[in-house]
Motif scaffolding. Structure first.
Motif, PDB file in Angstrom:
ATOM      1  N   THR A  77       0.852  -1.181   0.000  1.00  0.00           N
ATOM      2  CA  THR A  77       0.000   0.000   0.000  1.00  0.00           C
ATOM      3  C   THR A  77       0.888   1.231   0.000  1.00  0.00           C
ATOM      4  O   THR A  77       1.804   1.331   0.800  1.00  0.00           O
ATOM      5  N   SER A  85      -4.424   6.770  -1.269  1.00  0.00           N
ATOM      6  CA  SER A  85      -3.706   5.505  -1.061  1.00  0.00           C
ATOM      7  C   SER A  85      -3.875   4.615  -2.273  1.00  0.00           C
ATOM      8  O   SER A  85      -4.956   4.552  -2.862  1.00  0.00           O
ATOM      9  N   THR A  87      -3.516   0.706  -3.080  1.00  0.00           N
ATOM     10  CA  THR A  87      -3.386  -0.561  -2.354  1.00  0.00           C
ATOM     11  C   THR A  87      -3.390  -1.738  -3.319  1.00  0.00           C
ATOM     12  O   THR A  87      -3.764  -1.619  -4.484  1.00  0.00           O
TER      13      THR A  87
END
Length: 104
Positions: A77, A85, A87
């Motif tokens: 991540t 973010s 991931t």
């Protein structure tokens, strides 16, 4: 130039640099400043409390830290400034990270 004048000059420069969004080196080149003096005054003014929000020097490296509650099998991540973010990165799709970062 007196020491008080020098300090005021560098306070202005450091403040302008923070607002510019440029790296220290780029700011110094653009304003014909000596980089090692810029670093000296940035540290001096930060340590003396002139810039309390300035807690670390920009190095060009990213801070890497484990994220709690994420299993190792979930992949990598990457957390970017502003709460973004990315991931689920793994060896099979890691090229995607490079493509995304080049677009930012």
């Amino acid at each position: 130039m007196s020491s008080a004048d020098r300090e005021r000059f560098w306070q202005q420069q450091i403040g302008d640099w923070q607002a510019s969004g440029l790296s220290g080196i780029a700011y110094c080149k653009q304003h014909s400043l000596t980089y090692h003096r810029f670093v000296y005054w940035r540290k001096k003014l930060t340590d003396s409390g002139h810039y309390p929000n300035e807690t670390s020097t920009v190095t060009g490296f990213a801070r890497v830290a484990p994220v709690s509650g994420v299993a190792a099998t979930d992949g990598l991540t990457v957390s970017l400034p502003g709460g973004v973010s990315i991931t689920g990165l793994h060896a099979g799709n890691i090229e995607l990270l490079g493509a995304v970062l080049r677009q930012l």
